[in-house]
Design a protein around this motif. Sequence first.
Motif, short mmCIF file in Angstrom:
data_model
loop_
_atom_site.label_atom_id
_atom_site.label_comp_id
_atom_site.label_asym_id
_atom_site.label_seq_id
_atom_site.Cartn_x
_atom_site.Cartn_y
_atom_site.Cartn_z
N GLY A 8 96.57 -11.82 18.50
CA GLY A 8 97.00 -12.54 19.69
C GLY A 8 95.91 -12.98 20.63
N GLY A 9 94.67 -12.63 20.35
CA GLY A 9 93.60 -13.08 21.22
C GLY A 9 93.31 -14.56 21.05
N LEU A 18 98.50 -14.96 27.60
CA LEU A 18 98.36 -14.56 26.22
C LEU A 18 99.15 -13.28 26.01
CD1 LEU A 18 94.55 -14.96 25.36
CD2 LEU A 18 96.43 -16.27 24.38
N ARG A 19 99.59 -13.06 24.77
CA ARG A 19 100.26 -11.82 24.43
C ARG A 19 99.55 -11.18 23.24
NH1 ARG A 19 105.88 -10.37 21.46
NH2 ARG A 19 106.51 -8.57 22.71
N LEU A 20 99.04 -9.98 23.46
CA LEU A 20 98.38 -9.23 22.41
C LEU A 20 99.38 -8.27 21.76
CD1 LEU A 20 95.01 -8.26 24.14
CD2 LEU A 20 95.59 -10.36 22.92
N SER A 21 99.21 -8.09 20.46
CA SER A 21 100.03 -7.12 19.72
C SER A 21 99.12 -6.19 18.94
CB SER A 21 100.96 -7.84 18.74
OG SER A 21 101.85 -8.71 19.39
N VAL A 78 102.41 -1.78 19.96
CA VAL A 78 102.22 -1.90 21.40
C VAL A 78 101.82 -3.34 21.72
CG1 VAL A 78 99.79 -1.17 21.32
CG2 VAL A 78 101.11 -0.87 23.43
N TYR A 79 102.28 -3.81 22.86
CA TYR A 79 102.03 -5.19 23.28
C TYR A 79 101.36 -5.21 24.65
CZ TYR A 79 105.77 -5.79 19.84
OH TYR A 79 106.55 -5.72 18.72
N LEU A 80 100.65 -6.30 24.91
CA LEU A 80 100.08 -6.52 26.24
C LEU A 80 100.33 -7.98 26.60
CD1 LEU A 80 98.48 -5.17 28.56
CD2 LEU A 80 96.42 -6.21 27.58
N GLN A 81 101.24 -8.20 27.54
CA GLN A 81 101.49 -9.54 28.05
C GLN A 81 100.55 -9.78 29.22
OE1 GLN A 81 103.68 -12.01 26.98
NE2 GLN A 81 102.62 -13.26 28.51
N MET A 82 99.73 -10.80 29.11
CA MET A 82 98.71 -11.09 30.12
C MET A 82 99.02 -12.44 30.75
SD MET A 82 95.28 -9.79 28.13
CE MET A 82 95.36 -11.07 26.88
#
Length: 120
Positions: A8-9, A18-21, A78-82
């Motif tokens: 996701g980068g 951006l959304r990282l997984s 795990v996800y990171l919504q930025m």
Amino acid sequence: QVQLVESGGGLVQPGGSLRLSCAASGSIFRIYDMGWYRQAPGKQRDLVASITTGGSTNYADSVKGRFTISRDNAKNTVYLQMNSLKPEDTAVYYCNADSIPYSGSRRDYWGQGTQVTVSS
């Protein structure tokens, strides 16, 4: 053992999202806390956000209100919504999982990292 694979980068303009997984796989007995760290060139690796199995979260002050961490325990992901990304968010982002494999001891596992670049 436990493998973590991030995705996701990429390159995004300031103010973008951006959304990282990060998916964990392998011989996993249990996963405890999961989190995201980041490391900019010439700087140390710092915690961005973490989340417990129960969903309690912790954020670095610099990302509070802009980033959201979440997880799917059934998928070991795990996800990171930025959101509202800034140039200072540019870094390599690493996934982390506190885990016990079926054959081994409890320890921290790390992904290979994914580059996030915020630039116009």
